[in-house]
Motif scaffolding. Structure first.
Motif, short mmCIF file in Angstrom:
data_model
loop_
_atom_site.label_atom_id
_atom_site.label_comp_id
_atom_site.label_asym_id
_atom_site.label_seq_id
_atom_site.Cartn_x
_atom_site.Cartn_y
_atom_site.Cartn_z
N THR A 136 0.77 -1.17 0.07
CA THR A 136 0.06 0.22 0.08
C THR A 136 0.77 1.12 0.12
N VAL A 137 0.40 2.31 -0.37
CA VAL A 137 1.00 3.54 -0.10
C VAL A 137 1.48 4.04 1.15
N ASP A 138 0.65 3.70 1.97
CA ASP A 138 1.04 3.84 3.46
C ASP A 138 2.35 2.83 3.93
N GLN A 139 2.38 1.76 3.59
CA GLN A 139 3.47 0.53 3.70
C GLN A 139 4.74 1.33 2.96
N ILE A 140 4.72 1.49 1.78
CA ILE A 140 5.95 2.19 0.90
C ILE A 140 6.36 3.43 1.71
N TYR A 141 5.46 4.34 1.99
CA TYR A 141 5.91 5.50 2.69
C TYR A 141 6.47 5.26 4.05
N LYS A 142 5.96 4.42 4.87
CA LYS A 142 6.47 4.12 6.15
C LYS A 142 7.88 3.51 6.15
N ASP A 143 8.07 2.80 5.17
CA ASP A 143 9.36 2.16 4.72
C ASP A 143 10.46 2.94 4.39
N LEU A 144 9.95 3.90 3.48
CA LEU A 144 11.10 4.72 2.90
C LEU A 144 11.49 6.01 3.70
N SER A 145 10.32 6.53 4.19
CA SER A 145 10.30 7.80 4.77
C SER A 145 11.53 7.85 5.68
N PRO A 146 12.06 6.81 6.48
CA PRO A 146 13.16 7.13 7.41
C PRO A 146 14.58 7.63 6.61
N GLN A 147 14.59 7.03 5.22
CA GLN A 147 15.72 7.42 4.36
C GLN A 147 15.55 8.64 3.71
N VAL A 148 14.14 9.04 3.31
CA VAL A 148 14.01 10.27 2.67
C VAL A 148 13.05 11.26 3.49
N PRO A 149 13.34 12.02 4.44
CA PRO A 149 12.63 12.93 5.21
C PRO A 149 11.55 13.74 4.48
N THR A 150 12.03 14.09 3.07
CA THR A 150 11.26 14.83 2.54
C THR A 150 10.12 14.16 1.52
N LEU A 151 10.27 12.94 1.70
CA LEU A 151 9.33 11.97 0.96
C LEU A 151 7.74 12.39 1.72
N SER A 152 6.78 12.20 0.45
CA SER A 152 5.37 12.37 0.94
C SER A 152 4.64 11.26 0.50
N LYS A 153 3.57 11.17 0.97
CA LYS A 153 2.71 9.94 0.51
C LYS A 153 2.15 10.43 -1.01
N THR A 154 2.09 11.82 -1.18
CA THR A 154 1.45 11.94 -2.52
C THR A 154 2.54 11.62 -3.50
N THR A 155 3.94 11.88 -3.20
CA THR A 155 4.91 11.44 -4.15
C THR A 155 4.72 9.92 -4.50
N VAL A 156 4.81 9.23 -3.33
CA VAL A 156 4.42 7.67 -3.59
C VAL A 156 3.35 7.68 -4.38
N TYR A 157 2.08 8.03 -4.08
CA TYR A 157 0.88 7.79 -4.91
C TYR A 157 1.18 8.24 -6.54
N ASN A 158 1.80 9.22 -6.80
CA ASN A 158 1.67 9.57 -8.06
C ASN A 158 2.97 8.89 -8.87
N THR A 159 3.97 8.48 -8.04
CA THR A 159 5.02 7.41 -8.74
C THR A 159 4.28 5.98 -8.98
N LEU A 160 3.38 5.70 -8.24
CA LEU A 160 2.62 4.32 -8.51
C LEU A 160 1.78 4.63 -9.75
N LYS A 161 1.06 5.66 -9.90
CA LYS A 161 0.26 6.06 -11.07
C LYS A 161 1.24 5.91 -12.36
N LYS A 162 2.38 6.63 -12.05
CA LYS A 162 3.35 6.65 -13.32
C LYS A 162 3.61 5.23 -13.64
N LYS A 163 4.03 4.57 -12.83
CA LYS A 163 4.52 3.13 -12.77
C LYS A 163 3.39 2.27 -13.72
N LYS A 164 2.13 2.42 -13.38
CA LYS A 164 1.25 1.57 -13.96
C LYS A 164 0.86 1.98 -15.44
N LYS A 165 1.44 3.19 -15.67
CA LYS A 165 1.46 3.52 -17.49
C LYS A 165 2.27 2.82 -18.24
#
Length: 86
Positions: free
Chosen positions: A57-86
């Motif tokens: 889920t977006v929440d799981q990806i965010y939770k796992d990666l945000s410690p590495q990238v404090p500026t990461l947002s759930k919006t970035t994760v969501y938008n990246t997943l949308k682009k991956k589907k294309k």
């Protein structure tokens, strides 16, 4: 990004992102070929998605990666997943 050097992973077929995270040149090129800017955050997310996981889920990806990238947002994760589907 650090380009290939003597300490790079797998004969220079990967880029060394911050923190020793390696992303394949193919991943970077795939993003570029789809007119997606290969930002650090996007490459990190794509790298994470290429690892074996159960359904993520977006929440799981965010939770796992945000410690590495404090500026990461759930919006970035969501938008990246949308682009991956294309």
């Amino acid at each position: 990004f650090d380009n290939c050097n003597a300490e790079s992973y797998n004969d220079c077929n990967h880029y060394n992102l911050k923190g020793g995270v390696f992303v394949s040149v193919e991943t970077r090129d795939l993003l570029i070929s789809h007119d997606i800017k290969p930002s650090y955050q996007r490459l990190l997310i794509f790298n994470y998605l290429n690892r074996p996981h159960q359904h993520l889920t977006v929440d799981q990806i965010y939770k796992d990666l945000s410690p590495q990238v404090p500026t990461l947002s759930k919006t970035t994760v969501y938008n990246t997943l949308k682009k991956k589907k294309k």
